[in-house]
Design a protein around this motif. Structure first.
Motif, PDB file in Angstrom:
ATOM      1  N   THR A 158     -45.889 -26.751  14.766  1.00 32.97           N
ATOM      2  CA  THR A 158     -46.734 -25.159  15.287  1.00 32.97           C
ATOM      3  C   THR A 158     -47.244 -24.152  14.102  1.00 32.97           C
ATOM      4  O   THR A 158     -47.931 -23.463  14.335  1.00 32.97           O
ATOM      5  N   ASN A 159     -46.065 -24.046  12.862  1.00 33.70           N
ATOM      6  CA  ASN A 159     -46.092 -23.372  11.840  1.00 33.70           C
ATOM      7  C   ASN A 159     -46.760 -24.602  10.951  1.00 33.70           C
ATOM      8  O   ASN A 159     -46.488 -25.215   9.996  1.00 33.70           O
ATOM      9  N   LYS A 160     -47.776 -23.786  10.421  1.00 37.37           N
ATOM     10  CA  LYS A 160     -48.946 -24.878   9.637  1.00 37.37           C
ATOM     11  C   LYS A 160     -48.155 -24.640   8.236  1.00 37.37           C
ATOM     12  O   LYS A 160     -49.221 -25.039   7.204  1.00 37.37           O
ATOM     13  N   ASN A 161     -47.718 -23.789   7.686  1.00 41.89           N
ATOM     14  CA  ASN A 161     -47.140 -23.666   6.932  1.00 41.89           C
ATOM     15  C   ASN A 161     -46.111 -24.801   6.351  1.00 41.89           C
ATOM     16  O   ASN A 161     -45.226 -24.352   5.655  1.00 41.89           O
ATOM     17  N   LYS A 162     -45.421 -26.043   7.057  1.00 47.65           N
ATOM     18  CA  LYS A 162     -44.492 -26.490   7.071  1.00 47.65           C
ATOM     19  C   LYS A 162     -44.985 -27.564   5.357  1.00 47.65           C
ATOM     20  O   LYS A 162     -46.616 -27.194   5.771  1.00 47.65           O
ATOM     21  N   PRO A 163     -44.885 -28.175   5.118  1.00 49.48           N
ATOM     22  CA  PRO A 163     -45.094 -28.409   3.425  1.00 49.48           C
ATOM     23  C   PRO A 163     -45.630 -30.478   4.306  1.00 49.48           C
ATOM     24  O   PRO A 163     -46.375 -30.771   3.630  1.00 49.48           O
ATOM     25  N   TYR A 164     -44.877 -30.450   5.670  1.00 47.21           N
ATOM     26  CA  TYR A 164     -45.245 -31.925   6.266  1.00 47.21           C
ATOM     27  C   TYR A 164     -46.739 -31.810   7.421  1.00 47.21           C
ATOM     28  O   TYR A 164     -46.402 -30.502   7.924  1.00 47.21           O
ATOM     29  N   PHE A 165     -47.644 -32.560   7.793  1.00 46.43           N
ATOM     30  CA  PHE A 165     -48.546 -31.739   9.194  1.00 46.43           C
ATOM     31  C   PHE A 165     -48.003 -33.364   9.937  1.00 46.43           C
ATOM     32  O   PHE A 165     -48.565 -32.731  11.519  1.00 46.43           O
ATOM     33  N   LYS A 166     -47.408 -34.084  10.159  1.00 46.27           N
ATOM     34  CA  LYS A 166     -47.308 -34.629  10.883  1.00 46.27           C
ATOM     35  C   LYS A 166     -45.413 -35.749  11.266  1.00 46.27           C
ATOM     36  O   LYS A 166     -45.409 -35.986  10.358  1.00 46.27           O
ATOM     37  N   VAL A 167     -45.270 -35.394  12.351  1.00 46.92           N
ATOM     38  CA  VAL A 167     -43.430 -35.892  12.636  1.00 46.92           C
ATOM     39  C   VAL A 167     -44.152 -37.447  13.567  1.00 46.92           C
ATOM     40  O   VAL A 167     -44.271 -37.238  14.778  1.00 46.92           O
ATOM     41  N   LYS A 168     -44.096 -38.921  13.150  1.00 46.34           N
ATOM     42  CA  LYS A 168     -43.691 -40.245  14.564  1.00 46.34           C
ATOM     43  C   LYS A 168     -42.639 -40.174  14.375  1.00 46.34           C
ATOM     44  O   LYS A 168     -41.298 -40.835  13.760  1.00 46.34           O
ATOM     45  N   LEU A 169     -41.670 -40.536  15.198  1.00 46.47           N
ATOM     46  CA  LEU A 169     -41.158 -41.031  16.624  1.00 46.47           C
ATOM     47  C   LEU A 169     -41.290 -42.221  17.197  1.00 46.47           C
ATOM     48  O   LEU A 169     -42.513 -42.207  18.406  1.00 46.47           O
ATOM     49  N   ASP A 170     -39.788 -43.324  17.174  1.00 45.31           N
ATOM     50  CA  ASP A 170     -39.604 -44.551  17.784  1.00 45.31           C
ATOM     51  C   ASP A 170     -38.524 -44.330  18.609  1.00 45.31           C
ATOM     52  O   ASP A 170     -37.629 -44.436  17.644  1.00 45.31           O
ATOM     53  N   MET A 181     -37.704 -41.937  12.426  1.00 47.37           N
ATOM     54  CA  MET A 181     -39.050 -41.349  12.544  1.00 47.37           C
ATOM     55  C   MET A 181     -39.351 -41.286  11.098  1.00 47.37           C
ATOM     56  O   MET A 181     -38.862 -41.946   9.689  1.00 47.37           O
ATOM     57  N   SER A 182     -40.019 -41.241  11.099  1.00 48.31           N
ATOM     58  CA  SER A 182     -41.763 -41.093   9.963  1.00 48.31           C
ATOM     59  C   SER A 182     -42.207 -39.607   9.983  1.00 48.31           C
ATOM     60  O   SER A 182     -42.680 -39.210  10.856  1.00 48.31           O
ATOM     61  N   VAL A 183     -42.036 -39.542   8.440  1.00 47.05           N
ATOM     62  CA  VAL A 183     -42.366 -37.344   7.799  1.00 47.05           C
ATOM     63  C   VAL A 183     -43.518 -37.995   7.142  1.00 47.05           C
ATOM     64  O   VAL A 183     -43.308 -38.315   6.040  1.00 47.05           O
ATOM     65  N   LEU A 184     -45.233 -37.342   7.939  1.00 49.16           N
ATOM     66  CA  LEU A 184     -45.744 -37.477   6.681  1.00 49.16           C
ATOM     67  C   LEU A 184     -46.362 -36.066   5.785  1.00 49.16           C
ATOM     68  O   LEU A 184     -46.390 -35.020   6.933  1.00 49.16           O
ATOM     69  N   ASN A 185     -46.183 -36.104   5.130  1.00 49.05           N
ATOM     70  CA  ASN A 185     -46.361 -34.648   3.766  1.00 49.05           C
ATOM     71  C   ASN A 185     -47.365 -34.636   3.697  1.00 49.05           C
ATOM     72  O   ASN A 185     -48.547 -35.264   2.968  1.00 49.05           O
ATOM     73  N   LYS A 186     -48.093 -33.008   3.580  1.00 47.39           N
ATOM     74  CA  LYS A 186     -49.036 -33.013   2.520  1.00 47.39           C
ATOM     75  C   LYS A 186     -49.479 -33.066   1.495  1.00 47.39           C
ATOM     76  O   LYS A 186     -50.904 -33.783   0.490  1.00 47.39           O
TER      77      LYS A 186
END
Length: 228
Positions: A158-170, A181-186
């Motif tokens: 919800t904080n768009k200032n984070k360096p990542y834009f999406k996190v995926k969980l299995d 856990m996959s972290v997709l960074n800007k």
């Protein structure tokens, strides 16, 4: 190859900064986009709240989309309430909830910093509780992986200032445990964390989470804490 050799990132920027950003937060109400995601994550939360301690083996794969390079690393994570320890091939990270010690094996140096619970990045200590707060969640389906049914959820900060834009969980359906856990960074540098082993409720003394210089003869201590 270790994480700190991964150009162009700084030596410890992948995992040693901002440890346990969300893991150490108190239990909060989930912000979810759909009822399925909420139900799954509620089950995950219930599962992990039952554990007093966690020891987990993990692997990290970091992919740099800017130059199509990748590195892998493995390690061990220890968690107890607000405390954690991370062991890697070239460094050890300790945190007692207030102070963080980063021991660099090659240099025989330990850097001491104040623990910052409001830091921006994600790392291994966040794997099991990343979903608790600050995200919109979305269920994206189910698949079979390694013979197990896996539920997949996407988290958008919800904080768009984070360096990542999406996190995926299995999440393993049968056990309500997070497998990946996959972290997709800007910046195009994405990290994938796989849990390779999991042992809850081991006895862990508080001393495990504090750096002991007596065990590292000749260690150089660099205190970077803010002067009060």
């Amino acid at each position: 190859m270790t994480l700190r050799k991964f150009a162009p990132m700084k030596r410890k920027s992948i995992i040693t900064l901002s440890l346990a950003v969300v893991f150490l937060a108190s239990i909060t109400t989930l912000i979810a986009q759909d009822a399925t995601a909420t139900k799954i994550l509620d089950g995950v939360s219930k599962t992990y709240q039952a554990y007093k301690t966690i020891k987990a083996g993990f692997t990290i794969k970091v992919q740099n989309g800017q130059n199509n390079s990748a590195i892998s690393e493995s390690g061990t994570l220890y968690l107890k309430a607000k405390k954690f320890k991370i062991e890697l091939s070239d460094q050890e990270i300790y945190c007692d909830g207030k102070t963080m010690w980063t021991y660099l094996k090659d240099e025989n140096e330990c850097q001491i910093t104040d623990y910052d619970a409001n830091a921006q990045e994600i790392n291994p200590a966040d794997i099991f509780t990343i979903y608790k707060t600050g995200f919109l969640s979305k269920y994206t389906g189910e698949e079979i992986s390694g013979g197990k049914k896996v539920q997949k959820i996407e988290l958008t900060p919800t904080n768009k200032n984070k360096p990542y834009f999406k996190v995926k969980l299995d999440i393993e359906k049968a056990s309500n445990k997070i497998m990946k856990m996959s972290v997709l960074n800007k910046n195009g540098i994405n990290s994938t964390y796989n849990v390779t082993s999991f042992t809850p409720n081991l006895e862990m003394a508080d001393a495990v989470f504090k750096f002991d210089p007596r065990k590292k003869p000749g260690v150089v201590i660099t205190d970077l804490r803010k002067q009060k």
